[in-house]
Write a protein that holds these residues in place. Structure first.
Motif, PDB file in Angstrom:
ATOM      1  N   ASP A 339       3.864  -3.439  -8.679  1.00  0.00           N
ATOM      2  CA  ASP A 339       3.302  -3.599 -10.025  1.00  0.00           C
ATOM      3  C   ASP A 339       3.312  -5.063 -10.437  1.00  0.00           C
ATOM      4  N   GLU A 340       4.453  -5.707 -10.239  1.00  0.00           N
ATOM      5  CA  GLU A 340       4.618  -7.092 -10.663  1.00  0.00           C
ATOM      6  C   GLU A 340       3.699  -8.026  -9.900  1.00  0.00           C
ATOM      7  N   ARG A 341       3.694  -7.919  -8.562  1.00  0.00           N
ATOM      8  CA  ARG A 341       2.900  -8.838  -7.746  1.00  0.00           C
ATOM      9  C   ARG A 341       1.398  -8.633  -7.963  1.00  0.00           C
ATOM     10  N   LEU A 342       0.971  -7.384  -8.052  1.00  0.00           N
ATOM     11  CA  LEU A 342      -0.460  -7.114  -8.216  1.00  0.00           C
ATOM     12  C   LEU A 342      -0.948  -7.506  -9.606  1.00  0.00           C
ATOM     13  N   ALA A 343      -0.103  -7.323 -10.615  1.00  0.00           N
ATOM     14  CA  ALA A 343      -0.477  -7.767 -11.962  1.00  0.00           C
ATOM     15  C   ALA A 343      -0.671  -9.283 -11.984  1.00  0.00           C
ATOM     16  N   GLN A 344       0.175 -10.002 -11.249  1.00  0.00           N
ATOM     17  CA  GLN A 344       0.032 -11.440 -11.163  1.00  0.00           C
ATOM     18  C   GLN A 344      -1.280 -11.831 -10.494  1.00  0.00           C
ATOM     19  N   LEU A 345      -1.650 -11.116  -9.418  1.00  0.00           N
ATOM     20  CA  LEU A 345      -2.919 -11.393  -8.749  1.00  0.00           C
ATOM     21  C   LEU A 345      -4.092 -11.177  -9.697  1.00  0.00           C
ATOM     22  N   ARG A 346      -3.991 -10.164 -10.546  1.00  0.00           N
ATOM     23  CA  ARG A 346      -5.089  -9.891 -11.474  1.00  0.00           C
ATOM     24  C   ARG A 346      -5.246 -11.031 -12.479  1.00  0.00           C
ATOM     25  N   VAL A 355      -6.205  -3.276 -11.935  1.00  0.00           N
ATOM     26  CA  VAL A 355      -5.174  -2.946 -10.958  1.00  0.00           C
ATOM     27  C   VAL A 355      -4.330  -1.845 -11.571  1.00  0.00           C
ATOM     28  N   ARG A 356      -4.160  -0.754 -10.856  1.00  0.00           N
ATOM     29  CA  ARG A 356      -3.406   0.372 -11.406  1.00  0.00           C
ATOM     30  C   ARG A 356      -2.621   1.039 -10.295  1.00  0.00           C
ATOM     31  N   GLY A 357      -1.557   1.695 -10.660  1.00  0.00           N
ATOM     32  CA  GLY A 357      -0.774   2.339  -9.619  1.00  0.00           C
ATOM     33  C   GLY A 357       0.407   3.086 -10.171  1.00  0.00           C
ATOM     34  N   ILE A 358       1.069   3.784  -9.260  1.00  0.00           N
ATOM     35  CA  ILE A 358       2.259   4.551  -9.593  1.00  0.00           C
ATOM     36  C   ILE A 358       3.054   4.699  -8.302  1.00  0.00           C
ATOM     37  N   LEU A 364      -6.968  -1.337  -6.347  1.00  0.00           N
ATOM     38  CA  LEU A 364      -7.497  -2.617  -6.821  1.00  0.00           C
ATOM     39  C   LEU A 364      -9.006  -2.467  -6.957  1.00  0.00           C
ATOM     40  N   GLU A 365      -9.519  -2.627  -8.171  1.00  0.00           N
ATOM     41  CA  GLU A 365     -10.943  -2.424  -8.430  1.00  0.00           C
ATOM     42  C   GLU A 365     -11.619  -3.786  -8.599  1.00  0.00           C
ATOM     43  N   PHE A 366     -12.576  -4.067  -7.701  1.00  0.00           N
ATOM     44  CA  PHE A 366     -13.241  -5.371  -7.679  1.00  0.00           C
ATOM     45  C   PHE A 366     -14.553  -5.321  -8.464  1.00  0.00           C
ATOM     46  N   VAL A 367     -14.765  -6.376  -9.264  1.00  0.00           N
ATOM     47  CA  VAL A 367     -15.965  -6.453 -10.101  1.00  0.00           C
ATOM     48  C   VAL A 367     -16.595  -7.843  -9.968  1.00  0.00           C
ATOM     49  N   ARG A 368     -17.892  -7.915 -10.252  1.00  0.00           N
ATOM     50  CA  ARG A 368     -18.577  -9.213 -10.243  1.00  0.00           C
ATOM     51  C   ARG A 368     -18.319  -9.969 -11.532  1.00  0.00           C
ATOM     52  N   ASP A 369     -18.115  -9.210 -12.603  1.00  0.00           N
ATOM     53  CA  ASP A 369     -17.923  -9.827 -13.912  1.00  0.00           C
ATOM     54  C   ASP A 369     -17.030  -8.909 -14.740  1.00  0.00           C
ATOM     55  N   ARG A 370     -15.986  -9.464 -15.325  1.00  0.00           N
ATOM     56  CA  ARG A 370     -15.060  -8.629 -16.093  1.00  0.00           C
ATOM     57  C   ARG A 370     -15.682  -8.087 -17.374  1.00  0.00           C
ATOM     58  N   ALA A 371     -16.648  -8.795 -17.904  1.00  0.00           N
ATOM     59  CA  ALA A 371     -17.282  -8.338 -19.141  1.00  0.00           C
ATOM     60  C   ALA A 371     -18.133  -7.101 -18.898  1.00  0.00           C
ATOM     61  N   LEU A 413       9.235  -7.418   4.021  1.00  0.00           N
ATOM     62  CA  LEU A 413       7.966  -7.155   4.690  1.00  0.00           C
ATOM     63  C   LEU A 413       6.882  -6.801   3.677  1.00  0.00           C
ATOM     64  N   LEU A 414       7.245  -6.052   2.638  1.00  0.00           N
ATOM     65  CA  LEU A 414       6.278  -5.739   1.593  1.00  0.00           C
ATOM     66  C   LEU A 414       5.822  -7.007   0.886  1.00  0.00           C
ATOM     67  N   GLU A 415       6.764  -7.890   0.586  1.00  0.00           N
ATOM     68  CA  GLU A 415       6.390  -9.145  -0.059  1.00  0.00           C
ATOM     69  C   GLU A 415       5.491  -9.989   0.848  1.00  0.00           C
ATOM     70  N   GLU A 416       5.783  -9.972   2.159  1.00  0.00           N
ATOM     71  CA  GLU A 416       4.927 -10.697   3.097  1.00  0.00           C
ATOM     72  C   GLU A 416       3.518 -10.119   3.091  1.00  0.00           C
ATOM     73  N   GLY A 417       3.413  -8.791   3.089  1.00  0.00           N
ATOM     74  CA  GLY A 417       2.099  -8.161   3.059  1.00  0.00           C
ATOM     75  C   GLY A 417       1.329  -8.494   1.798  1.00  0.00           C
ATOM     76  N   LEU A 418       2.000  -8.498   0.649  1.00  0.00           N
ATOM     77  CA  LEU A 418       1.330  -8.838  -0.600  1.00  0.00           C
ATOM     78  C   LEU A 418       0.938 -10.318  -0.621  1.00  0.00           C
ATOM     79  N   GLY A 419       1.728 -11.140   0.056  1.00  0.00           N
ATOM     80  CA  GLY A 419       1.357 -12.548   0.197  1.00  0.00           C
ATOM     81  C   GLY A 419       0.093 -12.715   1.021  1.00  0.00           C
ATOM     82  N   LEU A 420      -0.043 -11.920   2.084  1.00  0.00           N
ATOM     83  CA  LEU A 420      -1.261 -11.952   2.895  1.00  0.00           C
ATOM     84  C   LEU A 420      -2.463 -11.481   2.087  1.00  0.00           C
TER      85      LEU A 420
END
Length: 433
Positions: A339-346, A355-358, A364-371, A413-420
Motif C-alpha cells: 500500500d505504502e510503496r504503490l501509493a508513493q508511485l502514484r 492504485v487499489r488493493g487489499i 494499478l490502473e493506467f490512464v493517458r490523462d488523470r482528468a 525481496l518484495l521491496e526489490e520487486g517494487l523497486g524494479l
C-alpha cells in the motif's frame, strides 16, 4: 527481451500450438523452466521476481518443499479412483472446518475455478423455490469461461449471445462510477440499486459475486456496499454465493475476503491458491443447501477429476503450512508495505490513475490523462515489458497490471520487486512524472 533459446522454442511450438494465449504470455514471450519460492528462471537462465505468483495462484510460492513432498508421495501411491474416499480427504475436510467460518461446514471438491462455479450454480438451481428462476450477478464480474459462468455476466462470444437468466447489478467501481457520483457523498448508490433489483424481482434465487472483483482490476468495495446488499438478500430469501476462487485462502489478509466486509455467504467457491497452484477447487456451503435432498442427488458433486487424491494432497499441504506458519497475518503486514510503496508511485507518475488493493492483491490502473481517466493499455504494456526485461513478472490485462505476490515472499525481496516496478515505470514514461 527473451534470448535466442527461448525464441527458438517459441517458434517451434507455434507451428502446432493454437493462438489465443493470455495477453501477458503473448507480450512476455518467455519460456520458464524453474520456479523456487518467489523467483522464476527462464530457458536462457534469466531470473525474475514473480509478483504475479503464477496465475495469482502460488500462495506458498513455486515448488514449496512441503507441497512437493505431499504431491510426490501421493503420486507414488494413487492418482484417480473417481470420487471414492481416499486417505487425506477426511483430514482436508477437518482442516477446512477449522479455517472457514462456522456456518460453512459442508464441502465438495473439484479441479478448477470454473468447474466449482458451475457446481455452485447447480446447487442453487436444485434448491431454488418454484418461480425463483433468475440469478443475480455484478457487472465487471468474472466467474470462469464455461458457458454457465459466462452467462452470469452476459459474456458473449462472436455472434452468439447467451445472456441466460441472470440480472446484473452495479459493481462498486468507484474510480469509474457508472452513475457519475463520488464516494462517500454518493451514499453508495450502486448498492442501493442492487438492493432494488433484489427487492423488486421476486424471481431471483441467488446473487453470485466476487467480494473483491479480481479480473476487473482488483475493485475493492467501499464501506457500506456489501452491508446493504447482504442485508437485502437475507431479507428476501436470496442465497449469497461468494466467488472466492481468487481471494480465498488468505490472499486478502483473512481466509475469506468476505470476512472483511461482514458477508456471511451460503456458498463459497475456492480454487487458485488453495493448493498453491495445483489444479484443485472446493465448494463450501451451509449444510441446509449442500445437504438438501435435491442438491445431494447421486452424481451432483462428481466429475472425472473431482476429489482426485493429488489435488487433495496439495491442498492439505498448502493449508497446513498457511495455518502453522501464520501466513495470513504475514499477508496483512506485507500488504501494508505494498500500500505504502504503490501509493508513493502514484504520487510520482501521472499515468497511474488509480492504485487499489487489499492484502497481497493490488491493481494499478493506467490512464493517458488523470482528468479524463482515459485508459492507457499501451502504457501498461510498456511497463509490463520493461518490468520483465528488468527481472520482474507482473500480471497484465488491458490497461491494468495486477500484483499478487506469494504469501511467503520476504520483505527485502518484495521491496526489490517494487523497486524494479518503479524502474519499469520510469523507462516506460521516459522519466516523465
Amino acid at each position: 527481451m527473451s534470448g535466442l533459446r527461448q525464441r527458438e522454442r517459441l517458434a517451434q511450438e507455434a507451428v502446432h500450438l493454437a493462438p489465443g494465449a493470455s495477453e501477458e504470455s503473448a507480450l512476455g514471450r518467455r519460456v520458464f523452466v524453474e520456479g523456487r519460492g518467489a523467483v522464476l528462471t527462464d530457458l536462457d537462465g534469466n531470473q525474475y521476481i514473480d509478483l504475479a505468483a503464477g496465475t495469482l495462484t502460488q500462495s506458498l510460492g513455486h515448488c514449496h518443499p512441503e507441497v512437493v513432498a505431499a504431491l510426490t508421495a501421493q503420486a507414488e501411491r494413487l492418482w484417480n479412483v473417481h470420487d471414492f474416499s481416499t486417505a487425506d480427504r477426511a483430514a482436508l475436510c477437518d482442516l477446512l472446518a477449522d479455517l472457514l467460518p462456522e456456518q460453512l461446514d459442508t464441502y465438495a471438491f473439484f479441479s478448477t475455478g470454473a468447474e466449482v462455479v458451475e457446481a455452485a450454480l447447480r446447487a442453487v438451481q436444485a434448491v431454488a423455490e418454484p418461480g425463483r428462476n433468475r440469478i443475480g450477478a455484478l457487472r465487471y464480474g468474472f466467474h470462469g469461461k464455461t458457458q454457465g459462468a459466462r452467462m452470469l455476466v452476459h459474456w458473449d462470444i462472436g455472434n452468439q449471445a447467451f445472456a441466460g437468466n441472470s440480472v446484473l447489478g452495479y459493481s462498486p467501481y468507484c474510480y469509474r462510477c457508472p452513475l457519475d457520483l463520488e464516494y462517500p457523498s454518493c451514499g453508495v448508490r450502486c448498492a442501493t440499486l442492487v438492493r432494488r433489483h433484489i427487492a423488486e424481482k421476486s424471481n431471483v434465487s441467488a446473487l453470485v459475486f466476487e467480494p473483491v472483483l479480481g479480473a476487473a482490476g482488483v475493485i475493492v468495495p467501499p464501506p457500506g456496499y456489501w452491508e446493504q446488499i447482504a442485508e437485502s438478500c437475507r431479507e428476501h430469501g436470496v442465497l449469497l454465493v461468494a466467488d472466492e476462487v481468487l481471494t480465498g485462502g488468505g490472499r486478502t489478509g483473512t481466509f475469506l475476503a468476505g470476512e472483511q466486509f461482514g458477508i456471511e455467504p451460503d456458498l463459497v467457491t475456492l480454487s487458485k491458491g488453495m493448493a498453491s497452484g495445483f489444479p484443485f477447487a472446493a465448494l463450501a456451503g451451509r449444510a441446509e443447501v449442500l445437504r438438501h435432498p435435491r442438491a445431494a442427488q447421486a452424481g451432483s458433486t462428481a466429475s472425472t477429476y473431482a476429489n482426485n487424491p493429488l489435488g487433495i494432497a496439495a491442498a492439505r499441504a498448502t493449508l497446513e503450512v498457511v495455518r502453522r506458519d501464520a501466513l495470513i497475518g504475514q499477508v496483512a503486514g506485507l500488504g501494508a508495505l505494498m500500500d505504502e510503496r504503490l501509493a508513493q508511485l502514484r504520487t510520482e507518475y501521472q499515468v497511474l490513475g488509480d492504485v487499489r488493493g487489499i492484502g497481497l492483491l493490488h491493481g494499478l490502473e493506467f490512464v493517458r490523462d488523470r482528468a479524463t481517466r482515459q485508459p492507457a493499455p499501451e502504457i501498461a504494456r510498456a511497463v509490463y515489458r520493461h518490468a520483465l526485461d528488468l527481472g520482474l513478472r507482473t500480471a497484465i490485462g488491458g490497461h491494468i497490471i495486477r500484483l499478487a505476490p506469494p504469501f511467503t515472499i520476504d520483505r527485502p525481496l518484495l521491496e526489490e520487486g517494487l523497486g524494479l516496478l518503479a524502474q519499469a515505470l520510469e523507462r516506460a514514461t521516459g522519466g516523465q512524472q
